[in-house]
Design a protein around this motif. Structure first.
Motif, PDB file in Angstrom:
ATOM      1  N   LEU A  45       6.577   8.295   5.350  1.00  0.00           N
ATOM      2  CA  LEU A  45       6.665   8.607   4.041  1.00  0.00           C
ATOM      3  C   LEU A  45       5.361   8.370   3.039  1.00  0.00           C
ATOM      4  O   LEU A  45       4.921   8.902   2.228  1.00  0.00           O
ATOM      5  CB  LEU A  45       7.915   7.660   3.485  1.00  0.00           C
ATOM      6  N   LYS A  46       4.815   7.367   3.480  1.00  0.00           N
ATOM      7  CA  LYS A  46       3.423   7.110   2.655  1.00  0.00           C
ATOM      8  C   LYS A  46       2.525   7.845   3.068  1.00  0.00           C
ATOM      9  O   LYS A  46       1.787   8.315   2.238  1.00  0.00           O
ATOM     10  CB  LYS A  46       2.782   5.393   3.210  1.00  0.00           C
ATOM     11  N   GLY A  58       2.662  10.934   1.040  1.00  0.00           N
ATOM     12  CA  GLY A  58       2.246  10.582  -0.506  1.00  0.00           C
ATOM     13  C   GLY A  58       3.478  10.031  -1.237  1.00  0.00           C
ATOM     14  O   GLY A  58       3.074   9.775  -2.451  1.00  0.00           O
ATOM     15  N   PHE A  59       4.462   9.701  -0.623  1.00  0.00           N
ATOM     16  CA  PHE A  59       5.102   8.664  -1.222  1.00  0.00           C
ATOM     17  C   PHE A  59       4.593   7.231  -1.701  1.00  0.00           C
ATOM     18  O   PHE A  59       4.150   6.806  -0.847  1.00  0.00           O
ATOM     19  CB  PHE A  59       6.528   8.389  -0.339  1.00  0.00           C
ATOM     20  N   THR A  60       4.890   6.615  -2.867  1.00  0.00           N
ATOM     21  CA  THR A  60       4.078   5.666  -3.262  1.00  0.00           C
ATOM     22  C   THR A  60       4.777   4.392  -3.143  1.00  0.00           C
ATOM     23  O   THR A  60       6.003   4.519  -2.675  1.00  0.00           O
ATOM     24  CB  THR A  60       3.725   5.945  -4.699  1.00  0.00           C
ATOM     25  N   HIS A  67       8.128   4.748  -4.924  1.00  0.00           N
ATOM     26  CA  HIS A  67       9.015   5.329  -3.980  1.00  0.00           C
ATOM     27  C   HIS A  67       9.627   4.438  -3.154  1.00  0.00           C
ATOM     28  O   HIS A  67      10.842   4.343  -2.892  1.00  0.00           O
ATOM     29  CB  HIS A  67       8.442   6.551  -3.448  1.00  0.00           C
TER      30      HIS A  67
END
Lengths: 386, 228
Positions: free
Chosen positions: A292-293, A296-298, A301
Motif C-alpha cells: 500500500l505504501k 502511494g498510500f500515506t 491512509h
C-alpha cells in the motif's frame, strides 16, 4: 470501492478470529455494564438525595428513636422551613421474602419534603384524611397488583400485632433514579396503637427529615440542631440526606470499591483482547502495508485503515454488548430478591462510559500496529515472510 | 533531450549491526523515456536496490536521482508517496495482491488516490483488466486465479493509474514458462504499444532478452553490455 469497504473487508478477513474478539468485547461490555449498574443501584440513595434535606437521627444509632417533642424545637431553628419525620416499620407482607420499605410518616409534611413522589390531588387528600391510609410506589403496586382501595394486611415485628392499611394513593417517581417501591402510612396510626399496646414506645419517631431554605447553611444548621439536644437522654446526629445515605453505602464501601476496580479492569481486558488481535493482524499484513505504501498510500491512509479496523471491531463489540446489556440486566434483576435494589437501572452514563471506553480502546489498540506500519521501510516490508 | 531517469554518482550503503555494507558504488545511469531496461546480475549485485531507488521506495546514501525532472532524493515521505502514485507502476515477483479484494478492487486500489469519480474509476479498471485479458475475471478473488492470472491482475493494477514508469522485480520468477511468456509479452506490449518505460530486474536471460537494453551489475557497479 470506498475506504470504509476496504476497512470492513480487512476487519473480517479472519472471520472466526474477529468474531471471537467481538464476542470477547461484547461479554466484557456486558460485565462492565452489569457491575456499573450494581454500583449505581448501591449509590442510588445518595444520588437521589436532596441537598436541602437534613436527617436528624439518634446519635448512638439509627435504630434508637427520638422523642416526638423534638419536632417543635427543631422547627424553631432559623433556616429550617419544614420538619417532618419517619418511622421504620418493618413487618411482614405476605411472607418474609417480600421486602420493600414501609415507614410511618406525617402526611401533612411528607410530600412537601419529597416532591419527587407524584400523587394526584384526590389521592393526596384521601391519604391525609384516612388514618389507616397508605400510599405505595408504583413499582410495589405493580408487583402485588395493588389498586386504590385495596387492603394491605401486615404482621408487625418491630411493632407486633396485625396491621391493616388501605391503599389511597399510588405514587409515581419524578425520575427513574427515584425510589418507586416505598410504602408510607400515618405515623399517627402507629403512635395511637403504641399508646394502647406499649405506652413506653409512644410519642417517638425514627428520625426527622428537615427541610432547610439554604443548602449552603446545612453544616451550620446541623450543628445548631445537635447542640440543642446535647447532654439530653437522646442526643442527635444531624447530617445532609446525602451524607446519611452515604453512611449506609460506606459500610459496604470495600465491596463497592472492589466492584468499581473490577469494572475498570474489564476495560483493560477488552484492551488486551483487541490489542492482541490487532497486533496479530497487522503482523500478518506487514507485506500488504508495504505494498500500500509503495502504491502511494500515506501515513494518514494507513492510520485510517488500521484505526478504522480496530474501531470497527471495538465498536461492533460495544454495540452488541450494550444491546445485550438491557435484557441481561433485566434478567439479573429478576433473580435478585425483590426490593434489594429499589432502583436498578442502567444509567445513561454507563452507556456513555461503555461506548467511549470501546472508542478509546479501539484507538489505543491501533497504536502499536500503526507505529510499526509507519516506521516500517517499504523494502523491509516487501521482504517480510511472516 | 534529457533522460527520463537520470542517476548520477549513486551510492547506497546499509548498516547491518556495526558493519557498513556498500550495495551500490558511485553508479551513474540514464534511462530514456520509452526504454525497456533489464537489470541483471548475481545475487547481492545491487540490482533490486537500484530498482527500489528508481521506484522511490528506498533512498540513496549519496548521489542524485532525477526522475521526470524531480530529484526524488529530497522529497519527504508524504511527497514521495504522492510522487510514486503518479509516476510508478509496481510489478512484484509474488504479485502482492490484497487477498480480501477481488481482481476489480485490487486494480482499483491505486485509483483511490486519484480524484476520479466512481464511474471513471470503473471505466479505468475495466480498461486495465481488458488490456491484460482478464475482463471476465474481475469478480474473482486472488485465490481463485492462477499465478499467471494473478500477475496479470498485478500488471493491471500497475497500469490502471497510467504511470510513466513500470518497475518489475523478477515479474516471472514465480511463474511457469507459459505464464512467464504471457507476462513478458504483456510488458513488451506496454512498452511498444503504450510507450511505457520499463525497468525490470531478472535472473532469467530469456526474460532479459525481451528488453531493449540489458545492464549487468556486479558488486554495486554497472557494466553496460550492449543493446538488443
Amino acid at each position: 470501492m470506498s475506504m470504509t469497504k476496504l476497512i470492513v473487508k480487512n476487519a473480517f478477513r479472519h472471520t472466526l478470529r474477529v468474531l471471537l474478539t467481538i464476542v470477547g468485547i461484547s461479554v466484557a461490555v456486558v460485565a462492565f455494564g452489569m457491575l456499573r449498574t450494581v454500583v449505581t443501584a448501591w449509590n442510588s440513595g445518595v444520588a437521589a438525595s436532596s441537598p436541602n434535606r437534613l436527617i436528624v437521627r439518634q446519635a448512638v444509632s439509627f435504630i434508637f428513636p427520638l422523642p416526638y417533642a423534638y419536632k417543635e424545637k427543631i422547627a424553631g431553628i432559623p433556616g429550617v422551613s419544614t420538619v417532618s419525620w419517619l418511622n421504620w416499620f418493618g413487618g411482614t407482607y405476605i411472607d418474609k421474602d417480600q421486602f420493600f420499605a414501609r415507614q410511618g410518616c406525617d402526611p401533612e409534611t411528607l410530600l412537601s419534603l419529597y416532591p419527587e413522589y407524584k400523587l394526584t390531588s384526590t389521592e393526596i387528600s384521601a391519604f391525609k384524611t384516612d388514618r389507616s391510609a397508605c400510599i405505595v410506589g408504583i413499582e410495589t403496586a405493580k408487583r402485588y397488583g395493588l389498586k386504590i382501595g385495596d387492603i394491605m394486611n401486615m404482621e408487625g415485628d418491630i411493632y407486633p400485632g396485625s396491621w391493616q392499611f388501605t391503599v389511597k394513593g399510588i405514587y409515581t417517581p419524578r425520575s427513574k433514579t427515584d425510589d418507586a417501591t416505598q410504602m408510607f402510612f400515618h405515623w399517627e396510626y402507629l403512635n395511637e396503637r403504641m399508646k394502647q399496646d406499649d405506652p413506653t414506645r409512644a410519642d417517638q419517631v425514627g428520625y426527622y427529615v428537615v427541610k432547610i431554605n439554604d443548602p449552603s447553611r446545612s453544616a451550620e444548621i446541623s450543628l445548631k440542631i445537635d447542640q440543642l439536644f446535647k447532654n439530653s437522654a437522646a442526643e442527635t446526629k444531624t447530617e445532609t440526606e446525602g451524607q446519611f445515605q452515604q453512611g449506609f453505602v460506606s459500610s459496604s464501601g470495600a465491596i463497592i470499591g472492589a466492584i468499581n476496580i473490577m469494572s475498570y479492569l474489564i476495560i483493560g481486558i477488552i484492551l488486551l483482547v483487541l490489542c492482541n488481535t490487532m497486533i496479530m493482524t497487522s503482523r500478518e499484513r506487514t507485506r500488504e502495508y508495504a505494498v500500500l505504501k509503495s502504491l502511494g498510500f500515506t501515513g494518514g491512509h494507513l492510520f485510517a485503515f488500521i484505526a478504522g479496523e480496530a474501531l470497527t471491531i471495538s465498536m461492533l463489540g460495544a454495540g452488541i454488548g450494550i444491546a445485550l446489556l438491557i435484557p441481561i440486566v433485566q434478567g439479573f434483576e429478576s433473580f435478585l430478591p425483590r426490593g434489594w435494589f429499589p432502583v436498578f437501572i442502567i444509567e445513561t452514563s454507563t452507556y456513555i462510559l461503555a461506548g467511549s471506553s470501546a472508542l478509546i480502546v479501539g484507538v489505543i489498540a491501533a497504536i502499536i500496529p500503526l507505529y510499526r506500519a509507519l516506521t516500517m521501510k517499504i523494502v523491509d516490508g516487501l521482504r517480510f515472510t511472516g | 533531450m534529457s533522460a527520463l531517469i537520470s542517476i548520477s554518482h549513486l551510492t547506497k550503503t546499509y548498516k547491518r549491526e556495526k558493519q557498513e555494507i556498500t550495495v551500490l558504488k558511485d553508479l551513474s545511469i540514464d534511462i530514456e523515456q520509452g526504454d525497456f531496461v533489464a537489470l541483471m546480475g548475481p545475487s547481492g549485485s545491487g540490482k533490486t536496490t537500484l530498482l527500489n531507488i528508481i521506484a522511490g521506495i528506498d533512498r540513496p546514501t549519496q548521489g542524485e536521482v532525477m526522475i521526470a525532472g524531480t530529484n526524488i532524493g529530497v522529497l519527504t515521505e508524504t511527497e514521495l508517496a504522492k510522487w510514486r502514485s503518479r509516476h510508478i507502476g509496481f510489478i512484484f515477483q509474488f504479485y502482492n495482491l490484497i487477498p480480501v479484494l477481488t481482481a476489480f478492487e485490487n486494480v482499483e486500489l491505486p485509483l483511490m488516490l486519484t480524484p476520479l469519480s466512481k464511474s471513471e474509476r470503473r471505466r479505468q479498471v475495466e480498461l486495465a483488466l481488458s488490456v491484460v485479458g482478464l475482463a471476465d475475471r474481475m469478480d474473482h478473488y486472488p485465490r481463485q486465479l492462477s499465478g499467471g492470472q494473478e500477475q496479470r491482475v498485478a500488471i493491471a493494477r500497475a497500469i490502471a493509474s497510467d504511470p510513466d514508469i513500470f518497475v518489475a522485480d523478477e515479474p516471472t520468477g514465480d511463474l511457469d514458462r507459459v505464464s512467464a511468456e504471457e507476462i513478458l509479452t504483456l510488458l513488451e506490449r506496454l512498452n511498444k504499444e503504450f510507450g511505457k518505460t520499463i525497468v525490470m530486474v531478472t535472473h532469467d536471460p530469456s526474460a532479459a532478452n525481451r528488453a531493449r537494453i540489458i545492464h549487468h551489475l556486479e558488486k554495486g557497479d554497472l557494466i553496460p553490455q550492449g543493446q538488443s
